[in-house]
Design a protein around this motif. Structure first.
Motif, mmCIF file in Angstrom:
data_model
loop_
_atom_site.group_PDB
_atom_site.id
_atom_site.type_symbol
_atom_site.label_atom_id
_atom_site.label_comp_id
_atom_site.label_asym_id
_atom_site.label_seq_id
_atom_site.Cartn_x
_atom_site.Cartn_y
_atom_site.Cartn_z
ATOM 1 N N THR A 92 68.815 4.425 92.174
ATOM 2 C CA THR A 92 69.781 5.369 92.743
ATOM 3 C C THR A 92 69.697 6.768 92.144
ATOM 4 O O THR A 92 70.189 7.720 92.750
ATOM 5 C CB THR A 92 71.219 4.856 92.545
ATOM 6 O OG1 THR A 92 71.523 4.828 91.144
ATOM 7 C CG2 THR A 92 71.421 3.494 93.187
ATOM 8 N N GLY A 93 69.148 6.897 90.944
ATOM 9 C CA GLY A 93 69.159 8.185 90.263
ATOM 10 C C GLY A 93 70.483 8.503 89.602
ATOM 11 O O GLY A 93 70.668 9.576 89.036
ATOM 12 N N VAL A 94 71.418 7.572 89.655
ATOM 13 C CA VAL A 94 72.721 7.747 89.014
ATOM 14 C C VAL A 94 72.656 7.093 87.633
ATOM 15 O O VAL A 94 72.325 5.911 87.524
ATOM 16 C CB VAL A 94 73.846 7.099 89.854
ATOM 17 C CG1 VAL A 94 75.183 7.173 89.125
ATOM 18 C CG2 VAL A 94 73.931 7.758 91.218
ATOM 19 N N PRO A 95 72.929 7.848 86.564
ATOM 20 C CA PRO A 95 72.891 7.265 85.228
ATOM 21 C C PRO A 95 73.822 6.065 85.095
ATOM 22 O O PRO A 95 75.003 6.146 85.444
ATOM 23 C CB PRO A 95 73.360 8.407 84.321
ATOM 24 C CG PRO A 95 73.083 9.652 85.091
ATOM 25 C CD PRO A 95 73.279 9.278 86.530
ATOM 26 N N CYS A 96 73.278 4.957 84.610
ATOM 27 C CA CYS A 96 74.040 3.728 84.374
ATOM 28 C C CYS A 96 73.726 3.261 82.959
ATOM 29 O O CYS A 96 72.616 2.808 82.689
ATOM 30 C CB CYS A 96 73.654 2.640 85.379
ATOM 31 S SG CYS A 96 74.042 3.028 87.085
ATOM 32 N N ALA A 97 74.669 3.381 82.072
ATOM 33 C CA ALA A 97 74.435 3.045 80.671
ATOM 34 C C ALA A 97 74.724 1.583 80.392
ATOM 35 O O ALA A 97 75.644 0.989 80.958
ATOM 36 C CB ALA A 97 75.302 3.920 79.773
ATOM 37 N N PHE A 98 73.938 1.014 79.500
ATOM 38 C CA PHE A 98 74.060 -0.383 79.089
ATOM 39 C C PHE A 98 74.938 -0.455 77.845
ATOM 40 O O PHE A 98 74.468 -0.295 76.721
ATOM 41 C CB PHE A 98 72.669 -0.954 78.804
ATOM 42 C CG PHE A 98 72.667 -2.422 78.488
ATOM 43 C CD1 PHE A 98 72.831 -3.361 79.488
ATOM 44 C CD2 PHE A 98 72.479 -2.866 77.190
ATOM 45 C CE1 PHE A 98 72.816 -4.721 79.202
ATOM 46 C CE2 PHE A 98 72.458 -4.223 76.899
ATOM 47 C CZ PHE A 98 72.633 -5.150 77.905
ATOM 48 N N GLY A 99 76.225 -0.700 78.052
ATOM 49 C CA GLY A 99 77.177 -0.834 76.951
ATOM 50 C C GLY A 99 77.622 -2.273 76.809
ATOM 51 O O GLY A 99 78.804 -2.554 76.629
ATOM 52 N N VAL A 100 76.664 -3.173 76.907
ATOM 53 C CA VAL A 100 76.961 -4.600 76.826
ATOM 54 C C VAL A 100 76.601 -5.093 75.427
ATOM 55 O O VAL A 100 75.454 -4.959 74.997
ATOM 56 C CB VAL A 100 76.176 -5.402 77.889
ATOM 57 C CG1 VAL A 100 76.485 -6.890 77.775
ATOM 58 C CG2 VAL A 100 76.492 -4.890 79.285
ATOM 59 N N LEU A 101 77.572 -5.657 74.752
ATOM 60 C CA LEU A 101 77.315 -6.236 73.439
ATOM 61 C C LEU A 101 76.497 -7.512 73.624
ATOM 62 O O LEU A 101 76.865 -8.364 74.431
ATOM 63 C CB LEU A 101 78.627 -6.579 72.744
ATOM 64 C CG LEU A 101 79.622 -5.442 72.569
ATOM 65 C CD1 LEU A 101 80.929 -5.976 72.004
ATOM 66 C CD2 LEU A 101 79.054 -4.353 71.705
ATOM 67 N N THR A 102 75.411 -7.629 72.914
ATOM 68 C CA THR A 102 74.594 -8.852 72.933
ATOM 69 C C THR A 102 74.505 -9.299 71.476
ATOM 70 O O THR A 102 73.646 -8.841 70.728
ATOM 71 C CB THR A 102 73.205 -8.589 73.545
ATOM 72 O OG1 THR A 102 72.557 -7.533 72.839
ATOM 73 C CG2 THR A 102 73.331 -8.204 75.006
ATOM 74 N N VAL A 103 75.412 -10.173 71.089
ATOM 75 C CA VAL A 103 75.627 -10.470 69.673
ATOM 76 C C VAL A 103 75.620 -11.971 69.400
ATOM 77 O O VAL A 103 75.699 -12.785 70.311
ATOM 78 C CB VAL A 103 76.955 -9.848 69.185
ATOM 79 C CG1 VAL A 103 76.901 -8.323 69.257
ATOM 80 C CG2 VAL A 103 78.135 -10.360 69.996
ATOM 81 N N GLU A 104 75.559 -12.284 68.130
ATOM 82 C CA GLU A 104 75.524 -13.678 67.685
ATOM 83 C C GLU A 104 76.904 -14.302 67.554
ATOM 84 O O GLU A 104 77.044 -15.517 67.689
ATOM 85 C CB GLU A 104 74.803 -13.774 66.334
ATOM 86 C CG GLU A 104 73.360 -13.301 66.359
ATOM 87 C CD GLU A 104 72.475 -14.175 67.226
ATOM 88 O OE1 GLU A 104 72.626 -15.411 67.172
ATOM 89 O OE2 GLU A 104 71.641 -13.615 67.953
#
Length: 140
Positions: A92-104
Motif C-alpha cells: 500500500t505504501g502506507v507505513p505500518c510499524a511492527f509493535g508486537v511483543l514477541t517474548v518468552e
C-alpha cells in the motif's frame, strides 16, 4: 494528520499499555488517532490492510503481544504477523510499524510495554512518524 492503531487484545493489559504509549507519541506530534481492536496478533495484518487501504491514515501502528508457550503456535503467529504487516506496507505504501511483543514470558512483555526505553508501543509510533517524514521528503 490521522493515524490508526490496530491492536491485538489477547493479552488485554499489555495491549492497553502499548496503545497508551503509541497514542501519546502520535498526539504529541499533533496527530489524531483511531483505534481498532482485533482478537490477537494473527489478525493484525488484515486490520492494518483495511486501515491502509481506506486512505484515511498517514500510517498504522500494529500492536500486540505473543508470549511463547509449550507448542510451536508461537512461531507461526509471530512469523505470519510480521510478514503480513510488512506485506501491507509494501503493497500500500502506507507505513505500518511492527509493535508486537514477541517474548518468552510476561516479565519480558511488561518490560517492553508502557514506559522506559524499551517501550514497543512508543517505538512503533516513532517508526510510523519517521517513515511518513521520509515519504514527504521524497515526494517533494
Amino acid at each position: 494528520m490521522k493515524f490508526a492503531i490496530v491492536v491485538g487484545q489477547f493479552y488485554e493489559e499489555l495491549a492497553e499499555r502499548l496503545v497508551i504509549s503509541a497514542k501519546e507519541v502520535f498526539e504529541a506530534e499533533g496527530g489524531e488517532v483511531d483505534l481498532f481492536v482485533v482478537p490477537g496478533a494473527f489478525e493484525l495484518p488484515l486490520a492494518a490492510q483495511y486501515a491502509a487501504e481506506s486512505g484515511r491514515y498517514a500510517g498504522v501502528a500494529c500492536l500486540g503481544a505473543v508470549i511463547r508457550g509449550e507448542t510451536t503456535h508461537y512461531d507461526y503467529v509471530c512469523t505470519e504477523a510480521a510478514r503480513g504487516i510488512q506485506d501491507v506496507q509494501l503493497k500500500t505504501g502506507v507505513p505500518c510499524a511492527f509493535g508486537v511483543l514477541t517474548v518468552e514470558n510476561m516479565d519480558q512483555a511488561l518490560a517492553r510495554s508502557g514506559g522506559g526505553k524499551r517501550d514497543s508501543g512508543a517505538h512503533a509510533a516513532h517508526a510510523v512518524l519517521a517513515l511518513v517524514k521520509v515519504r514527504e521528503q521524497l515526494s517533494g
